[in-house]
Write an enzyme that holds these catalytic residues in place. Structure first.
Site, PDB file in Angstrom:
ATOM      1  CG  HIS A 182      -0.252  -0.229   2.511  1.00  0.00           C
ATOM      2  ND1 HIS A 182      -0.422  -1.365   3.257  1.00  0.00           N
ATOM      3  CD2 HIS A 182       0.663   0.509   3.165  1.00  0.00           C
ATOM      4  CE1 HIS A 182       0.333  -1.296   4.325  1.00  0.00           C
ATOM      5  NE2 HIS A 182       1.005  -0.179   4.290  1.00  0.00           N
TER       6      HIS A 182
HETATM    7  C1  T46 Z   1       3.379   0.091   6.579  1.00  0.00           C
HETATM    8  C2  T46 Z   1       3.972  -1.237   6.887  1.00  0.00           C
HETATM    9  C3  T46 Z   1       5.448  -1.231   6.971  1.00  0.00           C
HETATM   10  C4  T46 Z   1      -3.582  -0.647  13.697  1.00  0.00           C
HETATM   11  O1  T46 Z   1      -4.646  -0.823  14.323  1.00  0.00           O
HETATM   12  N1  T46 Z   1      -2.733   0.354  14.068  1.00  0.00           N
HETATM   13  C5  T46 Z   1      -1.560   0.608  13.434  1.00  0.00           C
HETATM   14  O2  T46 Z   1      -0.831   1.538  13.822  1.00  0.00           O
HETATM   15  C6  T46 Z   1      -1.208  -0.217  12.314  1.00  0.00           C
HETATM   16  C7  T46 Z   1       0.090   0.033  11.551  1.00  0.00           C
HETATM   17  C8  T46 Z   1      -2.077  -1.213  11.939  1.00  0.00           C
HETATM   18  N2  T46 Z   1      -3.218  -1.425  12.627  1.00  0.00           N
HETATM   19  C9  T46 Z   1      -4.108  -2.553  12.233  1.00  0.00           C
HETATM   20  C10 T46 Z   1      -4.753  -2.392  10.867  1.00  0.00           C
HETATM   21  C11 T46 Z   1      -4.909  -3.825  10.412  1.00  0.00           C
HETATM   22  O3  T46 Z   1      -6.106  -4.344  10.904  1.00  0.00           O
HETATM   23  O4  T46 Z   1      -3.323  -3.735  12.161  1.00  0.00           O
HETATM   24  C12 T46 Z   1      -3.746  -4.553  11.094  1.00  0.00           C
HETATM   25  C13 T46 Z   1      -2.586  -4.856  10.149  1.00  0.00           C
HETATM   26  O5  T46 Z   1      -2.238  -3.665   9.440  1.00  0.00           O
HETATM   27  P1  T46 Z   1      -1.645  -3.710   7.972  1.00  0.00           P
HETATM   28  O6  T46 Z   1      -2.283  -4.770   7.169  1.00  0.00           O
HETATM   29  O7  T46 Z   1      -1.707  -2.305   7.419  1.00  0.00           O
HETATM   30  O8  T46 Z   1      -0.125  -4.129   8.284  1.00  0.00           O
HETATM   31  P2  T46 Z   1       1.120  -4.118   7.298  1.00  0.00           P
HETATM   32  O9  T46 Z   1       2.240  -4.760   8.024  1.00  0.00           O
HETATM   33  O10 T46 Z   1       0.776  -4.674   5.963  1.00  0.00           O
HETATM   34  O11 T46 Z   1       1.479  -2.572   7.097  1.00  0.00           O
HETATM   35  C14 T46 Z   1       2.027  -1.858   8.169  1.00  0.00           C
HETATM   36  C15 T46 Z   1       1.490  -0.435   8.164  1.00  0.00           C
HETATM   37  O12 T46 Z   1       0.054  -0.466   8.162  1.00  0.00           O
HETATM   38  C16 T46 Z   1       1.967   0.349   6.972  1.00  0.00           C
HETATM   39  O13 T46 Z   1       1.723   1.718   7.162  1.00  0.00           O
HETATM   40  O14 T46 Z   1       3.975   0.896   5.886  1.00  0.00           O
HETATM   41  O15 T46 Z   1       3.444  -1.842   8.078  1.00  0.00           O
END
Ligand code: T46
Length: 140
Positions: A58
């Site tokens: 993303h």
């Molecule tokens: C990025 C990469 C490196 C939260 O509730 N709070 C938070 O601060 C974050 C980061 C995520 N979440 C929740 C949202 C989703 O339900 O945790 C779950 C997993 O998030 P996501 O699928 O976005 O995780 P990644 O590892 O794919 O991405 C994250 C960051 O979202 C993103 O900004 O750059 O790590």
């Protein structure tokens, strides 16, 4: 710069000062106010990531992030809509600054790796562009 216009040139590897202990007690690295170009509003970390898993996939409209491999290694694939590059993070005293408007994917996590992320904003799902087609449209 507007996030639609940011390019891979705005990505930076920033060296984090390392204090090597003279008595052999190991190293200490510190990130202070002026080490990175934003005030930190949130800290999160990725760990226990299987080696075949992908994280990210993303872009952000406003968020700046600073990624550090606190332990182990992983690859960060970065894309500004025109060009792509891959950066391997594998040192706790080197971080990757990802400005807004850059697509990122994290892969090839080594066993036991930990990715620490310092973020310029609080969590806001509205700030995410999670579909690549939508990202390309956004970047024009
Ligand atoms: C990025 C990469 C490196 C939260 O509730 N709070 C938070 O601060 C974050 C980061 C995520 N979440 C929740 C949202 C989703 O339900 O945790 C779950 C997993 O998030 P996501 O699928 O976005 O995780 P990644 O590892 O794919 O991405 C994250 C960051 O979202 C993103 O900004 O750059 O790590």
């Amino acid at each position: 710069m507007e996030s639609k216009k940011t390019t891979l040139e705005s990505i930076k590897i920033i060296e984090i000062p390392k204090i090597e202990d003279k008595k052999g007690r190991g190293n200490l690295s510190v990130i202070e106010k002026d080490s990175i170009p934003f005030a930190v509003k949130r800290v999160y970390y990725l760990y226990d990531v299987p080696s075949n898993a992908y994280r990210g996939g993303h872009a952000h409209k406003n968020l700046f992030q600073f990624l550090i491999a606190l332990s182990g290694s992983f690859d960060v694939v970065l894309d500004d809509g025109i060009k792509k590059t891959t950066i391997t993070l594998n040192k706790p005293n080197k971080g990757l600054l990802i400005p807004k408007g850059i697509w990122r994917e994290l892969e090839n996590f080594s066993s036991g790796s930990v990715c620490l992320v310092l973020a310029s904003e609080e969590y806001d799902e509205e700030d995410y562009i999670r579909k690549y087609k939508q990202f390309l449209k956004y970047k024009g």
